[in-house]
Motif scaffolding. Structure first.
Motif, short mmCIF file in Angstrom:
data_model
loop_
_atom_site.label_atom_id
_atom_site.label_comp_id
_atom_site.label_asym_id
_atom_site.label_seq_id
_atom_site.Cartn_x
_atom_site.Cartn_y
_atom_site.Cartn_z
N SER A 1 0.79 -1.23 0.00
CA SER A 1 0.00 0.00 0.00
C SER A 1 0.82 1.29 0.00
O SER A 1 0.30 2.36 -0.29
CB SER A 1 -0.95 -0.01 1.21
OG SER A 1 -1.73 1.13 1.23
N GLN B 1 -3.05 -6.61 -7.38
CA GLN B 1 -2.83 -6.37 -5.94
C GLN B 1 -3.79 -5.27 -5.48
O GLN B 1 -3.63 -4.10 -5.85
CB GLN B 1 -1.38 -5.93 -5.66
CG GLN B 1 -0.34 -6.90 -6.17
CD GLN B 1 -0.60 -8.31 -5.71
OE1 GLN B 1 -0.79 -8.57 -4.53
NE2 GLN B 1 -0.61 -9.24 -6.65
N GLU B 2 -4.78 -5.65 -4.67
CA GLU B 2 -5.83 -4.71 -4.29
C GLU B 2 -5.30 -3.57 -3.44
O GLU B 2 -5.80 -2.46 -3.49
CB GLU B 2 -6.92 -5.45 -3.50
CG GLU B 2 -7.67 -6.51 -4.29
CD GLU B 2 -8.54 -5.93 -5.38
OE1 GLU B 2 -8.90 -6.69 -6.31
OE2 GLU B 2 -8.85 -4.74 -5.34
N GLU B 3 -4.25 -3.86 -2.64
CA GLU B 3 -3.74 -2.82 -1.73
C GLU B 3 -2.87 -1.80 -2.46
O GLU B 3 -2.61 -0.73 -1.94
CB GLU B 3 -2.89 -3.47 -0.64
CG GLU B 3 -3.67 -4.40 0.25
CD GLU B 3 -2.84 -5.56 0.76
OE1 GLU B 3 -3.32 -6.28 1.65
OE2 GLU B 3 -1.72 -5.76 0.27
N LEU B 4 -2.43 -2.15 -3.65
CA LEU B 4 -1.49 -1.29 -4.36
C LEU B 4 -2.17 -0.02 -4.82
O LEU B 4 -3.25 -0.05 -5.37
CB LEU B 4 -0.96 -2.06 -5.58
CG LEU B 4 0.22 -1.43 -6.30
CD1 LEU B 4 1.50 -1.82 -5.62
CD2 LEU B 4 0.25 -1.89 -7.75
N PHE C 1 -13.09 -8.83 -1.25
CA PHE C 1 -11.97 -8.40 -2.08
C PHE C 1 -11.76 -6.89 -2.08
O PHE C 1 -10.65 -6.42 -2.29
CB PHE C 1 -12.16 -8.89 -3.53
CG PHE C 1 -11.91 -10.36 -3.67
CD1 PHE C 1 -12.96 -11.24 -3.91
CD2 PHE C 1 -10.64 -10.88 -3.54
CE1 PHE C 1 -12.73 -12.60 -4.02
CE2 PHE C 1 -10.41 -12.24 -3.64
CZ PHE C 1 -11.45 -13.10 -3.88
N GLN C 2 -12.80 -6.13 -1.83
CA GLN C 2 -12.67 -4.67 -1.91
C GLN C 2 -12.51 -4.01 -0.55
O GLN C 2 -11.91 -2.97 -0.44
CB GLN C 2 -13.90 -4.06 -2.62
CG GLN C 2 -14.07 -4.51 -4.04
CD GLN C 2 -12.86 -4.23 -4.90
OE1 GLN C 2 -12.25 -3.17 -4.83
NE2 GLN C 2 -12.47 -5.18 -5.72
N ILE D 1 -11.97 1.31 -7.51
CA ILE D 1 -10.55 1.57 -7.72
C ILE D 1 -10.30 3.08 -7.85
O ILE D 1 -9.32 3.61 -7.33
CB ILE D 1 -10.04 0.84 -8.98
CG1 ILE D 1 -10.22 -0.67 -8.85
CG2 ILE D 1 -8.60 1.20 -9.29
CD1 ILE D 1 -9.40 -1.32 -7.75
N LYS E 1 -9.52 5.40 -4.88
CA LYS E 1 -8.18 5.45 -4.28
C LYS E 1 -7.46 6.75 -4.64
O LYS E 1 -6.48 7.13 -4.02
CB LYS E 1 -7.34 4.28 -4.77
CG LYS E 1 -7.75 2.95 -4.18
CD LYS E 1 -6.80 1.85 -4.64
CE LYS E 1 -7.23 0.52 -4.06
NZ LYS E 1 -6.38 -0.59 -4.45
N ARG F 1 -6.89 8.29 1.30
CA ARG F 1 -7.21 6.93 1.76
C ARG F 1 -8.61 6.83 2.34
O ARG F 1 -8.84 6.26 3.38
CB ARG F 1 -6.18 6.42 2.76
CG ARG F 1 -4.81 6.30 2.12
CD ARG F 1 -3.74 5.78 3.05
NE ARG F 1 -2.45 5.80 2.37
CZ ARG F 1 -1.89 4.73 1.82
NH1 ARG F 1 -2.46 3.57 1.87
NH2 ARG F 1 -0.73 4.83 1.21
#
Lengths: 345, 342
Positions: free
Chosen positions: A92, A117-120, B94-95, B237, B240, B250
């Motif tokens: 992350s 990579q979901e955290e990326l 997953f999210q 996505i 983010k 965040r």
């Protein structure tokens, strides 16, 4: 009675399903600050620099640890690193990613693995290193913070550096199967050394001056699109071109160019090629006039071709050869600027 | 018994129309249509409005539902329900909570839905009003935060999809967005006799489609079509990227809750519909036995979402069958009304 049993079961369930089953301490988390990817003997060599933050009495400091894993793919390389560190890799907070020449032909794997990579957060910069990636590169002091800030300063203040995020790189690769990255030299210190354009079978390097030209002509602009259609019977070629307004504001220069080419018919591919060269030459001459340039730099123009699926194989082959690199050399040692030939790369 | 207001019906329709499209509509449409997804949503909305105009009656007339019909609907809701629960659990896992087991997520979600469904549609309608304010707040922050990252050039090229695939994709979108809204016709509504909620349902549907169109525009305009096609939930996505004053960022976990509201409401309404069908099919059973049967349904949904292989037909085909069934039923009823009129 049944109500009490139900309440008891609910309470038990609440305490059993929530809470600390998958809790991970901060020091069990491997926070990755930098990623280095190198390929050797068909194996990926993944270097991950972990950041360990420490809080002391008066200040907080951090230490970095470099771990290297190899494997047939990214997953096995990550597994090897996990075995060395016993920490779960956490992407992350990645500050930058560095690639080298050996990554040519492996961008598909790199892009598809890290996109999953979901955290990326894919806004970190990607750079190309002029030499092989080794631990000495990561040993340069504060590299996790110095490299991204160097890129930003050079891009914003001096306009000599591209700034390409992982997301930009992924988008470019998925769309065009090529990437354009800033190049770093890391001998005793960190230095930006132009840019590199890489596809699966080609590498073209650009100097810092050339990068300035790229930024002048490519940054913040819509690409010039030429739609080429070939009449299969008569072999005549029709070109429909559109350019949009070009606003360039590096180093406080304001330039606006707006040109539009309507549809033009050419008897065959050769005459089209000559006419295209003439058109681009006059386009660049306009830029030079407006810039009143008196520095050495090369112009680079990307033209995106949208192919008509009915075009003949010859035309498509010629277009593929033609697509990305078309540069003109200009000499500014004298007051009169002169155009010398054009190289098709 | 409190009546449900028109605005509550509109808000329910608003959330329901977004639920399934967010779960697996976007990923399919972006793969198939590319940038023409925007046209697909516009065309699909028109088609959806057409379906709703036919299906939603002008007046709320109490109709008897046969036991056979109730059994068919029960089976549909059970099989659709476990697929929906599986998709929701996967989305949350997953999210939002990658380190929490899908089992726990599915069970907790189902338990929450069951408890709320027991309260009845009135509470759900009130819940939708409260959730709408949160949704507006989160969505506004998302719009403000994502604005600077938008590129108009990424919305091109348009009109690259052939007409027939484009029409099929419009139909796909219409089915995914309309079927959850049709749950409002199945669940028992405490309403005044001869009151129609048709207009409220249509307005809510339009509002939901507008939000989906905005999400598609934002996803395309920020990521570009090559990247959008890589992600199952591109609208999460892009969250983010939100950062205020270069420091405050965040927020994606909190902001992604806005997409969960529709999913929660669709699951709750599905559970209410299952309760209703169970009561109709097993009308001779006592209340306790019916509750016991609901627990069995709960277990079926949970095991189906987590362990049992899914129904062989794709979910979309199941939804199409349901929609066609509802259309045929509506036509039959319409024919009966006409024949009984003097």
């Amino acid at each position: 009675m049944k109500k009490w049993i139900f309440c008891l079961i609910t309470l038990l369930f609440v305490f059993l399903t929530t809470g600390c089953i998958s809790y991970t301490e901060l020091n069990e988390l491997g926070i990755v600050g930098a990623i280095g990817i190198h390929y050797e003997d068909k194996q990926v060599v993944l270097s991950l620099q972990f950041i360990d933050a420490k809080k002391e009495e008066n200040n907080s400091s951090y230490q970095t640890t470099l771990l290297v894993g190899t494997g047939n793919d990214m997953e096995s390389a990550i597994d090897m690193i996990y075995q060395q560190s016993s920490r779960s890799v956490y992407f992350s907070h990645v500050a930058f990613m560095v690639l080298d020449e050996s990554c040519q032909g492996h961008f598909q794997e790199i892009v598809s693995y890290f996109l999953k990579q979901e955290e990326l957060r894919s806004s970190f910069p990607v750079v190309f290193l002029n030499q092989e990636i080794t631990s000495e590169f990561f040993d340069l002091s504060d590299i996790t913070f110095r490299l991204p800030s160097l890129l930003t300063v050079n891009h914003e203040e001096h306009a000599t550096t591209l700034q390409v995020s992982f997301e930009d790189m992924a988008r470019q690769y998925l769309e065009e199967e090529s990437v354009l990255l800033p190049v770093f030299q890391a001998d005793s210190s960190l230095m930006i050394d132009g840019a590199i354009w890489i596809s699966n079978d080609t590498m073209i390097r650009f100097s810092k001056e050339e990068v300035m030209g790229i930024l002048f002509l490519q940054d913040d602009i819509e690409q010039m699109e030429l739609t080429i259609r070939e009449d299969t019977e008569t072999k005549k070629i029709r070109v429909l071109a559109e350019t949009t307004i070009l606003n360039i504001t590096p180093m406080h220069l304001d330039i606006e160019i707006h040109s539009q080419i309507r549809s033009v018919d050419f008897p065959d591919a050769t005459s089209f090629q000559k006419a295209y060269e003439d058109t681009v030459q006059s386009y660049i001459a306009k830029v030079l006039d407006q810039l009143n340039a008196d520095h050495d730099f090369l112009h680079f123009k990307t033209v995106l071709f949208r192919e008509d699926p009915k075009s003949s194989d010859d035309l498509i082959q010629w277009l593929n050869h033609f697509t990305y690199s078309f540069s003109f050399h200009t000499s500014f040692t004298s007051e009169n600027s002169s155009m010398m030939g054009g190289d098709l790369k | 018994m409190k009546l449900i207001a028109n605005r509550q019906v509109a808000l329910l329709s608003f959330f329901l129309s977004q639920s399934i499209v967010c779960l697996y509509g976007f990923s399919f449409l972006f793969q198939q249509s590319g940038c023409d997804t925007l046209l697909t949503i516009l065309g699909g909305t028109l088609l959806g409005i057409f379906f709703l105009i036919i299906l939603v009656p002008k007046k709320s007339i109490k109709q008897k539902q046969s036991r056979l019909m109730a059994l068919v609907l029960l089976l549909f809701f059970l099989f659709f329900g476990y697929d929906l629960l599986s998709q929701i659990a996967n989305y949350i896992h997953f999210q939002m909570m990658p380190r929490i087991s899908i089992l726990m997520i599915a069970f907790s979600f189902l338990l929450l839905g069951s408890v709320i469904s027991k309260k009845g549609i009135e509470q759900v309608a009130r819940m939708s009003e409260i959730l709408f304010f949160f949704f507006l707040f989160f969505f506004t922050i998302s719009l403000i935060g994502l604005g600077p990252h938008f590129h108009f050039s990424y919305l091109k090229p348009l009109f690259t999809t052939e007409p027939l695939p484009l029409l099929l994709n419009c139909f796909y979108y219409a089915v995914l967005s309309v079927v959850p809204v049709l749950l409002l016709l199945i669940v028992p509504f405490p309403t005044r006799e001869a009151t129609s909620h048709k207009r409220s349902i249509l307005w809510g549907y339009l509002g939901g489609s507008l939000i989906l169109l905005l999400l598609a525009i934002l996803s395309l305009g920020i990521l570009g079509i090559p990247l959008v096609q890589q992600y199952a939930y591109p609208f999460v996505i892009i969250l983010k990227k939100i950062m205020f004053f270069g420091t405050f960022g965040r927020f994606e976990l909190i902001l992604s809750l806005q997409f969960l509201f529709g999913m929660i409401l669709s699951m709750i309404l599905l559970l209410i519909a299952i309760r209703k069908q169970l009561r109709l099919v097993f009308s001779s059973f006592s209340f306790q036995k019916q509750e016991g049967l609901f627990v069995l349904s709960f277990l079926f949904l949970f095991l189906g979402a987590t362990y049992i292989p899914h129904f062989p037909l794709p979910t979309f085909v199941l939804l199409c069958i349901f929609l066609v069934g509802m259309l045929l039923r509506r036509l039959l009823l319409f024919g009966k009304e006409k024949s009984t009129q003097p």
